[in-house]
Design an enzyme around this catalytic site. Structure first.
Site, mmCIF file in Angstrom:
data_model
loop_
_atom_site.group_PDB
_atom_site.id
_atom_site.type_symbol
_atom_site.label_atom_id
_atom_site.label_comp_id
_atom_site.label_asym_id
_atom_site.label_seq_id
_atom_site.Cartn_x
_atom_site.Cartn_y
_atom_site.Cartn_z
ATOM 1 N N GLU A 190 -32.910 48.047 36.764
ATOM 2 C CA GLU A 190 -33.124 46.717 36.167
ATOM 3 C C GLU A 190 -32.450 46.746 34.809
ATOM 4 O O GLU A 190 -32.952 47.375 33.875
ATOM 5 C CB GLU A 190 -34.612 46.425 36.015
ATOM 6 C CG GLU A 190 -35.336 46.354 37.348
ATOM 7 C CD GLU A 190 -36.701 45.670 37.273
ATOM 8 O OE1 GLU A 190 -37.242 45.386 38.335
ATOM 9 O OE2 GLU A 190 -37.215 45.435 36.163
ATOM 10 N N CYS A 237 -34.608 40.733 28.771
ATOM 11 C CA CYS A 237 -33.459 40.881 29.665
ATOM 12 C C CYS A 237 -33.010 39.521 30.169
ATOM 13 O O CYS A 237 -31.834 39.288 30.394
ATOM 14 C CB CYS A 237 -33.802 41.801 30.826
ATOM 15 S SG CYS A 237 -35.287 41.320 31.688
HETATM 16 P P1 NAD Z 1 -31.748 52.180 27.048
HETATM 17 O O1 NAD Z 1 -30.810 52.234 28.185
HETATM 18 O O2 NAD Z 1 -31.257 52.571 25.705
HETATM 19 O O3 NAD Z 1 -33.034 53.101 27.325
HETATM 20 C C1 NAD Z 1 -33.854 52.921 28.447
HETATM 21 C C2 NAD Z 1 -34.573 54.207 28.759
HETATM 22 O O4 NAD Z 1 -33.627 55.191 29.180
HETATM 23 C C3 NAD Z 1 -35.346 54.809 27.588
HETATM 24 O O5 NAD Z 1 -36.578 55.305 28.052
HETATM 25 C C4 NAD Z 1 -34.427 55.946 27.153
HETATM 26 O O6 NAD Z 1 -35.099 56.995 26.492
HETATM 27 C C5 NAD Z 1 -33.864 56.401 28.473
HETATM 28 N N1 NAD Z 1 -32.586 57.113 28.396
HETATM 29 C C6 NAD Z 1 -31.572 56.935 27.512
HETATM 30 N N2 NAD Z 1 -30.552 57.773 27.790
HETATM 31 C C7 NAD Z 1 -30.926 58.499 28.878
HETATM 32 C C8 NAD Z 1 -30.292 59.528 29.647
HETATM 33 N N3 NAD Z 1 -29.078 59.989 29.348
HETATM 34 N N4 NAD Z 1 -30.953 60.026 30.707
HETATM 35 C C9 NAD Z 1 -32.180 59.572 31.039
HETATM 36 N N5 NAD Z 1 -32.832 58.612 30.345
HETATM 37 C C10 NAD Z 1 -32.209 58.078 29.271
HETATM 38 O O7 NAD Z 1 -32.323 50.693 27.031
HETATM 39 P P2 NAD Z 1 -33.388 50.018 26.044
HETATM 40 O O8 NAD Z 1 -32.759 49.806 24.713
HETATM 41 O O9 NAD Z 1 -34.683 50.748 26.104
HETATM 42 O O10 NAD Z 1 -33.631 48.612 26.751
HETATM 43 C C11 NAD Z 1 -32.845 47.485 26.495
HETATM 44 C C12 NAD Z 1 -32.030 47.122 27.706
HETATM 45 O O11 NAD Z 1 -32.892 47.011 28.846
HETATM 46 C C13 NAD Z 1 -31.374 45.770 27.589
HETATM 47 O O12 NAD Z 1 -30.058 45.838 28.081
HETATM 48 C C14 NAD Z 1 -32.236 44.870 28.468
HETATM 49 O O13 NAD Z 1 -31.579 43.724 28.953
HETATM 50 C C15 NAD Z 1 -32.612 45.817 29.552
HETATM 51 N N6 NAD Z 1 -33.818 45.371 30.289
HETATM 52 C C16 NAD Z 1 -33.685 44.900 31.568
HETATM 53 C C17 NAD Z 1 -34.789 44.413 32.265
HETATM 54 C C18 NAD Z 1 -34.661 43.866 33.659
HETATM 55 O O14 NAD Z 1 -35.679 43.626 34.273
HETATM 56 N N7 NAD Z 1 -33.469 43.644 34.189
HETATM 57 C C19 NAD Z 1 -36.034 44.414 31.639
HETATM 58 C C20 NAD Z 1 -36.137 44.904 30.344
HETATM 59 C C21 NAD Z 1 -35.027 45.378 29.671
#
Ligand code: NAD
Length: 454
Positions: A226, A261
């Site tokens: 997502e 999102c």
């Molecule tokens: P992010 O990708 O920076 O982090 C998400 C998660 O991934 C965190 O828990 C982080 O610690 C982990 N992570 C980061 N690097 C990793 C790696 N190399 N390996 C494993 N895990 C890793 O995103 P964010 O800043 O937390 O969230 C914002 C983004 O999420 C925005 O783009 C938003 O649109 C999206 N989002 C989408 C939905 C949806 O339903 N489509 C819902 C909420 C947020």
């Protein structure tokens, strides 16, 4: 790991991060627990998750305050989020029996054919900070209902909320060896990618989602993503009540400081109603109260992550340098905290990052279009495909337009909303697979086909 309050930049507390050894031992705990949990009758698993929803209600004020302190979400929006999570749990628990029960497909002269929805096993849930309750519930609730064990990694920016979720799930009756929390940032997430989970369910950015997808591909287990969006709205020339439409769409763009999102990220307005709409929209945005998010009445809190301030600022600077006009906001707010003024940009074009890259902040670009065809072309001009909306007096006209947009969700006269009864799924860079609805309940299962003769 320090937990920072984004409104004051003060350290709230610090927590101990996981490491390879602690994650491996949590994984082993889950391996044993999952088999027992799957033997618990579905009705009992449902009752446990319903109890969790009751506990969310009982602890509403305390947990809303924790959420606000670590992500900077205005207090009322934190309450709304927890209440929203409760209503999602209600739908999921009320429909679990219907959609997880065996399907008898054919009974014919001694032959029975049926589908049994077996759990995947141990789920890895790597989550985002912007709606930790909502995006968490989308995954761990159906996963637990279907008989899986879950390793839940809250974002490092919503760790305290992740720990509260764990506490309440266990208080509700989820056994310790069925739900474990991984605390930490990307390096801890990375450890999870190396363990043999039976499914990866990720919420976060396209960049990380793509990386995870590639990294776990060889395991041949489900990987649902997502991801982000650049969600467009079109305001057609036949809209009634421009004032109300402007208020509703401004809320869709600026709620949670635009860190949703499915936030409205760009708006196309038919030239016949452009001036009237922009006037009302800008008036609405100028009325938003920015401030310390724990104060009642504040609508715009700080951004959650400091680097996002610079990103948003650069988008605005680039747009203005290329000819955009600032109709509201445009800069960081003075003083401490990661605050950015709610910003409206006019005279924007698709050469500007603000119309093509996810802003994830309180910034919106509004563009004038001559007709529906031009609106469709611009709405489609994106790498993302999460949601799209049309405001029009005509449902037929809206559905015709939405039918041409490659996105997982279409809105008519509404925006920035999610329903537990409908699949939540992104296309293109917005993700893969669906959560919520009967599709999202079954996403945590693997079907087994039985051919029973005799
Ligand atoms: P992010 O990708 O920076 O982090 C998400 C998660 O991934 C965190 O828990 C982080 O610690 C982990 N992570 C980061 N690097 C990793 C790696 N190399 N390996 C494993 N895990 C890793 O995103 P964010 O800043 O937390 O969230 C914002 C983004 O999420 C925005 O783009 C938003 O649109 C999206 N989002 C989408 C939905 C949806 O339903 N489509 C819902 C909420 C947020």
């Amino acid at each position: 790991m320090n937990i920072i309050n984004p409104a004051t930049e003060e350290v709230i507390t610090s927590v101990k991060e996981d490491n390879l050894a602690s994650i491996e031992s949590k994984y082993d705990v889950l391996r044993k627990g999952q088999e027992q949990w799957n033997l618990v009758p579905l009705k009992e698993r449902i009752a446990v998750l319903q109890r969790f929803a009751e506990l969310l209600k009982e602890n509403l004020e305390q947990n809303a305050a924790i959420l606000t302190s670590e992500v900077g979400k205005p207090l009322q929006q934190s309450r709304n989020e927890i209440n929203g999570a409760r209503s999602r749990i209600k739908w999921l628990t009320e429909n679990a029996e219907k959609y997880l029960a065996d399907d008898i497909m054919n009974i014919d002269k001694g032959l029975t054919e049926k589908i049994v929805y077996e759990p995947l096993g141990i789920i890895c849930n790597i989550s985002a900070w912007n709606y930790p309750y909502l995006v968490g519930v989308n995954v761990f609730v159906p996963a637990l209902l279907a008989g899986n064990a879950v390793m839940y990694k809250p974002s490092e920016f919503s760790t305290l909320t992740g720990l509260e979720i764990e506490k309440l799930l266990k208080k509700a009756g989820v056994p310790d060896n069925v739900f474990q929390v991984a605390i930490g940032a990307a390096d801890v997430g990375e450890i999870l990618l190396h363990l043999p989970f039976n499914g990866y369910f990720f919420t976060g950015s396209y960049k990380t989602g793509k990386y995870i997808h590639e990294k776990v591909a060889h395991k041949m287990v489900p990987c649902q993503l997502e991801l982000g969006g650049k969600d467009p709205l079109y305001i057609a020339d036949d809209v009634a009540d421009i004032k109300n439409v402007a208020a509703g769409t401004a809320d869709g763009a600026f709620y949670n400081s635009g860190q949703s999102c499915c936030a409205v990220e760009r708006i196309y307005v038919n030239e016949k109603v452009y001036d009237a709409y922009v006037d009302e929209f800008v008036k609405e945005v100028k009325g938003f109260k920015l401030g310390i998010p724990s104060e009642e009445g504040v609508y715009i809190g700080p951004l959650t992550r400091r680097p996002q301030l610079e990103f948003v600022e650069n988008q605005v600077k680039e747009a203005v340098a290329k000819g955009a006009k600032l109709a509201a906001g445009g800069k960081r707010a003075a003083g401490k905290g990661y605050f950015f003024e709610p910003t409206v940009l006019l005279n924007v074009t698709h050469d500007m990052s603000v119309m093509r890259e996810e802003s994830f902040g309180p910034v919106i670009g509004i563009m004038k279009v001559k007709d529906d065809a031009e609106a469709i072309k611009l709405m489609q001009d994106t790498e993302y495909g999460l949601t799209a909306g049309v405001y029009s007096a005509s449902k037929e006209r809206a559905e015709k337009i939405l039918g041409k947009i490659n996105a997982g969700t279409g809105y008519w006269n509404c925006c920035d909303r999610v329903s537990a009864a409908l699949p939540w799924s992104g296309r293109k860079h917005s993700g893969l697979g669906s959560t919520l609805s009967h599709i999202g309940l079954r996403a945590f299962t693997q079907p087994k086909a039985y051919h029973l003769k005799g």
